[in-house]
Design a protein around this motif. Structure first.
Motif, PDB file in Angstrom:
ATOM      1  N   ASN A 276      11.414  32.029  10.356  1.00  0.00           N
ATOM      2  CA  ASN A 276      10.970  33.421  10.263  1.00  0.00           C
ATOM      3  C   ASN A 276      11.889  34.378  11.023  1.00  0.00           C
ATOM      4  O   ASN A 276      12.969  33.983  11.479  1.00  0.00           O
ATOM      5  N   HIS A 278      11.828  35.481  13.921  1.00  0.00           N
ATOM      6  CA  HIS A 278      12.045  35.154  15.337  1.00  0.00           C
ATOM      7  C   HIS A 278      12.908  33.899  15.499  1.00  0.00           C
ATOM      8  O   HIS A 278      13.142  33.457  16.621  1.00  0.00           O
ATOM      9  N   GLN A 280      11.789  31.138  14.423  1.00  0.00           N
ATOM     10  CA  GLN A 280      10.724  30.167  14.656  1.00  0.00           C
ATOM     11  C   GLN A 280      10.435  29.386  13.378  1.00  0.00           C
ATOM     12  O   GLN A 280      10.479  29.933  12.284  1.00  0.00           O
ATOM     13  N   ILE A 282       8.333  27.889  10.511  1.00  0.00           N
ATOM     14  CA  ILE A 282       7.064  28.260   9.887  1.00  0.00           C
ATOM     15  C   ILE A 282       6.787  27.324   8.718  1.00  0.00           C
ATOM     16  O   ILE A 282       7.694  26.850   8.041  1.00  0.00           O
ATOM     17  N   GLU A 461       3.505  33.009  16.844  1.00  0.00           N
ATOM     18  CA  GLU A 461       4.295  34.040  16.161  1.00  0.00           C
ATOM     19  C   GLU A 461       3.852  35.438  16.594  1.00  0.00           C
ATOM     20  O   GLU A 461       4.679  36.323  16.813  1.00  0.00           O
ATOM     21  N   ASP A 465       5.967  38.469  18.275  1.00  0.00           N
ATOM     22  CA  ASP A 465       5.944  39.832  17.734  1.00  0.00           C
ATOM     23  C   ASP A 465       5.693  40.844  18.847  1.00  0.00           C
ATOM     24  O   ASP A 465       6.328  41.905  18.911  1.00  0.00           O
TER      25      ASP A 465
END
Length: 553
Positions: A276, A278, A280, A282, A461, A465
């Motif tokens: 994603n 970031h 990260q 997913i 997540e 954010d």
């Protein structure tokens, strides 16, 4: 004797290619295959030829065929199972493996007529090996488990009767091993598969409840269940609304890995994992599958593609699995396909550890893989290594070189991979689920814990954010383009961009010449060695075609 038939007693006396100890039960008249014989289906052709082969004493296999422009089968061949040349699979010539291939030419060619009938067009009777009617039952093509035997084995297994006792009862019932069309290994493989497909009390209900609950919350929840011939769960795939929405934004690269076993049925957990905003991992959908063959992977990939409205990923990273590769080529033909670099490199010791110059080979191979700057440089050094250490006959290295465009970095660098070269994203997602499931987790427990694990991932997540919303990474140089990316990227991604900015300090660019609207630069990069010590200098050519003829540069 009728024309077109052969007596095995006579055949035994007149040829050197028949085993001299045929089973008495096979001494009977056998109908020979003849040109012009007509059958109503391919199965009928196979049944006839297999019956002939069983009585004569050889195994059969389909050798190939051809389809017409309309996609329908036009002709095919069925021949001796010893067809094709012997190819050694041994990695060590001092420990060869047995081979059943003798390049036998015995076969029949069959054409499909316009009226749908099948006709034998040519027949080759002669074999180049010994035939043995008494051993026919051991050929793979003759090992078949009928439905009654399957049911008996399953019932005995559920009753706690050991497989060896179940198989022995089959032997006694049939009147001896020679009267069975299967062996103990066939029974063991079937029971292993049946156990994977057999659900415990509450499992099917738990699956149904979970899927219905998720769909009632959001109609975009997607799931599909694959059943076997006896209406038992074989494979499952599902993706919630968040997974489907995330894929619209992060469909560039997907990793897929099935090395994580999550439940007591040994059904591999098969997650589709993306990256994603970031950086990260997913989840973009997942499945539980009962086997790892091409048919199962094809079903799973097709289910996932349907879930994502037919939008295939731009690129996919996976392990070096032949069955998986077949399915990817079929379902994702336009996606860039990359093999996991880590899985390949970790096999070095297993594949080459016995070589007397292993350490030198390992060092050179790593240099070729990680430090090659051009395709030509990579190929040249690879061939030099093969010649220097006399590795021309190493099958593993041959296969890697053949597929080098799918895993060596210099070959795949022109495509976007989100900074990934391995399936570590899938493995990190597997590790994430470790807090919730283990090898003894039942299917009912898995679907319950899966939801909890997914919620925790979503919460992580949201925290990232907030960090990007509430804080900002300071710039290094203060250049306008750096400030532009500072506003556009999340903190984690902006850190990666700043790594590239820092790398510019080791590069020196100078204009070589101008060709029309194109500027040609020479970029010299000082590559650091170990412990930050100065390393070699590498030169690149860079081209800038953004020059406006009216404004200059």
């Amino acid at each position: 004797m009728e024309e077109g038939k052969i007596d095995l007693n006579e055949m035994k006396d007149n040829t050197d290619h028949v085993d001299q100890d045929p089973s008495p039960s096979t001494v009977e008249e056998v109908k020979l295959p003849e040109v012009g014989m007509i059958f109503s289906s391919e199965e009928e052709v196979r049944t006839f030829y297999n019956s002939y082969a069983t009585n004569v004493g050889f195994g059969i296999s389909k050798l190939g065929g051809r389809n017409g422009d309309d996609g329908k089968q036009k002709y095919f061949s069925i021949g001796c199972a010893k067809n094709r040349k012997k190819v050694s699979q041994a990695k060590n010539v001092l420990h060869p493996r047995p081979s059943s291939k003798t390049n036998c030419k015995a076969k029949i060619n069959v054409a499909v007529r316009n009226d749908g009938n099948f006709v034998i067009t040519s027949v080759y009777i002669e074999h180049n090996h010994i035939l043995s009617p008494g051993k026919s039952r051991h050929f793979r093509c003759n090992k078949v488990l009928n439905s009654a035997t399957k049911r008996k084995l399953e019932l005995n297994d559920q009753a706690g009767i050991t497989l060896s006792k179940s198989f022995h009862s089959c032997v006694v019932e049939a009147g001896g091993y020679e009267n069975l069309s299967f062996d103990e290994r066939n029974c063991r493989n079937y029971i292993s598969e049946a156990r994977r497909l057999r659900l415990e009390e509450g499992d099917a209900e738990a699956l149904s409840t979970y899927f219905c609950r998720m769909q009632s919350r959001n109609p975009n929840f997607f799931y599909v269940v694959d059943l076997d011939g006896e209406s038992r769960i074989k494979n499952i795939f599902w993706a919630d609304a968040r997974c489907r929405a995330a894929y619209d934004y992060f469909c560039d690269v997907v990793t897929f890995d099935t090395t994580y076993l999550t439940n007591s049925y040994d059904m591999p957990f098969a997650p589709f994992v993306g990256v994603n905003h970031h950086g990260q991992s997913i989840l973009l959908g997942c499945g539980l599958i009962s086997s790892e063959d091409s048919a199962t992977f094809t079903w799973l990939f097709n289910s996932w593609l349907t879930c994502m409205h037919g939008s295939a990923p731009k690129a996919i990273i996976m392990d070096q699995c032949h069955a998986m590769a077949i399915a990817i080529e079929k379902i994702f033909p336009n996606s860039h396909h990359r093999l996991c670099l880590w899985h390949i490199m970790k096999k070095l010791s297993a594949k080459l550890g016995g070589h007397v110059h292993y350490k030198m080979i390992k060092k050179q191979l790593k240099t070729i893989v990680y430090n090659s700057l051009t395709v030509d440089e990579c190929d040249e050094n690879w061939l030099k290594m093969i010649e220097e250490f006399k590795l021309e006959n190493n099958d593993w290295l041959k296969s890697l070189y053949k597929e080098r465009n799918r895993w060596i970095p210099v070959y795949v660098k022109d495509h976007f991979w989100v900074g990934m070269s391995t399936t570590q994203r899938s493995e990190s997602m597997n590790a994430f689920f470790d807090d919730y499931v283990h090898s003894k987790t039942s299917l009912k427990q898995f679907v319950e814990q899966y939801d909890s694990a997914l919620k925790k991932n979503i919460e992580n997540e949201k925290k990232l954010d907030f960090v990007s919303f509430n804080s900002i990474m300071p710039v290094i140089l203060g250049h306008p383009i750096e400030r532009q990316f500072q506003n556009a990227y999340t903190n984690n991604i902006f850190k990666l961009f700043q790594d590239e900015i820092r790398g510019l300090m080791f590069c020196d660019a100078s204009l070589l010449r101008e060709e029309g609207t194109t500027l040609i630069f020479e970029v010299v990069e000082n590559m650091l060695g170990q412990n930050g010590q100065p390393g070699r200098e590498v030169s690149f050519r860079a081209y800038d075609q953004s020059v406006d003829e009216n404004e200059g540069y």
